[in-house]
Write an enzyme that holds these catalytic residues in place. Structure first.
Site, PDB file in Angstrom:
ATOM      1  N   CYS A 153      35.664  35.717  35.545  1.00 21.03           N
ATOM      2  CA  CYS A 153      36.550  35.482  34.391  1.00 21.03           C
ATOM      3  C   CYS A 153      37.935  36.078  34.595  1.00 21.03           C
ATOM      4  O   CYS A 153      38.938  35.383  34.639  1.00 21.03           O
ATOM      5  CB  CYS A 153      35.957  36.130  33.139  1.00 21.03           C
ATOM      6  SG  CYS A 153      34.350  35.579  32.741  1.00 21.03           S
TER       7      CYS A 153
HETATM    8  N1  SAJ Z   1      37.960  46.571  35.660  1.00 15.50           N
HETATM    9  C1  SAJ Z   1      38.795  47.611  35.992  1.00 15.50           C
HETATM   10  N2  SAJ Z   1      39.206  48.465  35.009  1.00 15.50           N
HETATM   11  C2  SAJ Z   1      38.807  48.296  33.701  1.00 15.50           C
HETATM   12  C3  SAJ Z   1      37.953  47.227  33.396  1.00 15.50           C
HETATM   13  C4  SAJ Z   1      37.537  46.379  34.378  1.00 15.50           C
HETATM   14  O1  SAJ Z   1      39.179  47.780  37.145  1.00 15.50           O
HETATM   15  O2  SAJ Z   1      39.194  49.131  32.860  1.00 15.50           O
HETATM   16  C5  SAJ Z   1      37.531  45.632  36.698  1.00 15.50           C
HETATM   17  C6  SAJ Z   1      36.033  45.603  36.887  1.00 15.50           C
HETATM   18  O3  SAJ Z   1      35.624  46.545  37.846  1.00 15.50           O
HETATM   19  C7  SAJ Z   1      35.785  44.178  37.368  1.00 15.50           C
HETATM   20  C8  SAJ Z   1      36.884  43.381  36.684  1.00 15.50           C
HETATM   21  O4  SAJ Z   1      37.884  44.323  36.300  1.00 15.50           O
HETATM   22  O5  SAJ Z   1      35.956  44.099  38.764  1.00 15.50           O
HETATM   23  C9  SAJ Z   1      36.405  42.615  35.445  1.00 15.50           C
HETATM   24  O6  SAJ Z   1      35.709  43.538  34.662  1.00 15.50           O
HETATM   25  P1  SAJ Z   1      35.308  43.205  33.109  1.00 15.50           P
HETATM   26  O7  SAJ Z   1      34.857  44.496  32.501  1.00 15.50           O
HETATM   27  O8  SAJ Z   1      36.374  42.466  32.446  1.00 15.50           O
HETATM   28  O9  SAJ Z   1      33.978  42.362  33.268  1.00 15.50           O
HETATM   29  P2  SAJ Z   1      33.743  40.809  33.376  1.00 15.50           P
HETATM   30  O10 SAJ Z   1      34.515  40.164  34.441  1.00 15.50           O
HETATM   31  O11 SAJ Z   1      32.272  40.664  33.417  1.00 15.50           O
HETATM   32  O12 SAJ Z   1      34.348  40.261  32.010  1.00 15.50           O
HETATM   33  C10 SAJ Z   1      33.486  39.779  31.053  1.00 15.50           C
HETATM   34  C11 SAJ Z   1      34.343  38.912  30.169  1.00 15.50           C
HETATM   35  N3  SAJ Z   1      33.478  38.155  29.299  1.00 15.50           N
HETATM   36  C12 SAJ Z   1      33.772  36.863  29.072  1.00 15.50           C
HETATM   37  O13 SAJ Z   1      34.700  36.288  29.590  1.00 15.50           O
HETATM   38  C13 SAJ Z   1      32.873  36.147  28.136  1.00 15.50           C
HETATM   39  C14 SAJ Z   1      35.281  39.767  29.338  1.00 15.50           C
HETATM   40  O14 SAJ Z   1      35.911  38.936  28.341  1.00 15.50           O
HETATM   41  C15 SAJ Z   1      34.530  40.854  28.655  1.00 15.50           C
HETATM   42  O15 SAJ Z   1      35.428  41.640  27.871  1.00 15.50           O
HETATM   43  C16 SAJ Z   1      33.899  41.748  29.729  1.00 15.50           C
HETATM   44  O16 SAJ Z   1      32.919  40.917  30.387  1.00 15.50           O
HETATM   45  C17 SAJ Z   1      33.234  42.975  29.130  1.00 15.50           C
HETATM   46  O17 SAJ Z   1      33.756  43.473  28.127  1.00 15.50           O
HETATM   47  O18 SAJ Z   1      32.271  43.435  29.756  1.00 15.50           O
END
Ligand code: SAJ
Length: 426
Positions: free
Chosen positions: A262
């Site tokens: 995403c």
């Molecule tokens: N990440 C960072 N720092 C942060 C947060 C994330 O480096 O503070 C990195 C993570 O390690 C990862 C990437 O960013 O590599 C994405 O992380 P994410 O927490 O956004 O997880 P995702 O990709 O699984 O995002 C999903 C998304 N869900 C949908 O699109 C329906 C996102 O909208 C959600 O907010 C997220 O999950 C969630 O909250 O877990």
């Protein structure tokens, strides 16, 4: 569509979005047919074996008992009252949208759909896709005015222990008011809260706002990590302090890069639309992409600094990567920053090994060839052997205290280990 009316729902694409939705709708007694290209996947679903972590075999078995069926035969579209499309929208090799799966699903529906059918696209895409690309293909044989077409972004968060299909508010936008009415009525039968937007484009944009928000804010802290390091300030400590603000703040933390299906993908769809329609880029998105894409290289630069400090040249330096999936506790490698990180370390002559409990064998596409590695058995023994261990993804199974005791040198890219004699944070 009144709740007492029988509803035959066809869900196209039985992946991490489609299967949980099919199971949820079947739980409410809706007749659900899952349509997928893969006969193997269809056979597995019909045999009650789930390939999606958020759907247990028990849940799938109950849905099958309630009438859920999976098939590869699109003729089921002809008997559908409503069709929901949950197919992937990845990035193409040129970094732009790859709508191939959306186009083929829409065309296939267009071959069989009956007048009066509601068709909803859930795949994340740029504003305008539903009206300009999806709808015309669905209306290949049936006039558009005899169909109801809407967009409703998927909001599945794989592995989330609390939010699932039923309790995650569902955004819905129709190409017409009638389409929106019908989509709201349909989703209301198995989802607690429906949020209706002005139209399909607003629903498409809502999803992109959600994930571009994360992408940009992650880039902000990734750039701040570099500045803070050079300024000699502990950013992790500062973020923890900022996080005590009870309003108007959401903490993001630096990392080795941004992976997943995403966050690194959706903003690129938005930027594509802006460039295509307005002739200029979405600068904030492009800057965030530049910063996040360079995060793995920044990790390498910091590790090189550390190796220099201990007098170990990168040539033949033994480097252990801990956790190669894109985020903790999921077996998902899509867009994982561990790939460019490993590739660069190998380019520098390092001897790279890895451990990940979710990835026993790690295949990655290095320029021009495939590289296959096997996870080390004992991550603590490996950390003891390595000149430097990089905590790339902090799976909760890692015993961090034991890791600190074992590692010669530990570079923590997730800020989960207090700095110490042999521990350095990003
Ligand atoms: N990440 C960072 N720092 C942060 C947060 C994330 O480096 O503070 C990195 C993570 O390690 C990862 C990437 O960013 O590599 C994405 O992380 P994410 O927490 O956004 O997880 P995702 O990709 O699984 O995002 C999903 C998304 N869900 C949908 O699109 C329906 C996102 O909208 C959600 O907010 C997220 O999950 C969630 O909250 O877990």
């Amino acid at each position: 569509m009144k709740s007492e009316e029988p509803l035959h729902l066809v869900i196209v694409g039985l992946g991490y979005v489609g299967l949980p939705m099919a199971v949820r709708a079947a739980q409410e007694g809706i007749r659900v047919t899952g349509l997928d290209l893969s006969q193997t996947l269809v056979d597995s679903v019909n045999a009650g074996r789930s390939h999606i972590g958020d759907v247990s075999d028990r849940m799938l078995g109950e849905a099958l008992t309630n009438g859920l069926q999976a098939t590869t035969d699109p003729v089921c579209i002809a008997e559908a009252d409503a069709v929901i499309v949950c197919v992937p929208t990845p990035l193409a090799d040129d970094g732009g949208p790859d709508l191939g799966a959306v186009r083929s699903a829409a065309w296939q529906i267009g071959q069989f759909v009956r007048p009066g059918t509601l068709v909803v696209l859930e795949s994340t895409t740029y504003p305008g896709t539903t009206e300009e690309i999806f709808a015309p293909l669905v209306a290949t044989k049936v006039p558009l005015e005899d169909l109801d077409i809407a967009f409703s972004p998927e909001r599945v968060n794989p592995g989330d222990p609390f939010f699932g299909v039923k309790n995650t508010p569902k955004v819905v936008g129709g190409l017409t008011p009638r389409a929106a009415d019908r989509a709201v009525a349909m989703y209301s039968r198995f989802i607690d809260r429906i949020v209706r937007t002005k139209g399909a484009a607003e629903a498409e944009l809502a999803k992109l706002i959600e994930n571009t928000f994360r992408h940009v804010n992650i880039a902000l802290v990734n750039e701040m990590a570099r500045l803070s390091h050079d300024l000699g300030i502990d950013l992790w400590d500062a973020i923890a302090a900022a996080e005590t603000k009870p309003f108007g703040f959401m903490a993001f933390r630096p990392g080795p890069g941004v992976g997943g299906h995403c966050i690194p993908v959706d903003p690129a769809y938005l930027n594509y639309r802006v460039r295509a329609r307005l002739g200029h880029s979405f600068r904030m998105v492009e800057l965030a992409e530049e910063i996040n894409h360079s995060a793995p290289m920044y990790v390498v630069a910091r590790v090189q600094e550390l190796l220099n400090l201990v007098g170990t040249p990168t040539i033949d330096a033994r480097v252990l990567l801990l956790g190669v999936t894109y985020k903790p506790d999921v077996a998902d490698l899509r867009e994982t920053p561990a790939e460019p990180l490993a590739d660069r370390l190998v380019e520098l002559g390092c001897s790279v090994s890895y451990h990940d409990p979710f990835v026993p064998v790690w295949q990655r596409r290095t320029p021009g060839e495939w590289t296959t590695m096997t996870s080390v058995e004992d991550e603590y023994a490996a950390a003891c052997e390595a000149d430097v261990t990089i905590l790339v993804t902090n799976h909760h199974s890692y015993d961090l205290k034991r890791l600190v005791g074992a590692a010669q040198l530990l570079f923590d890219t997730r800020g989960v280990i207090p700095p110490g004699d042999n521990v350095v944070r990003l």
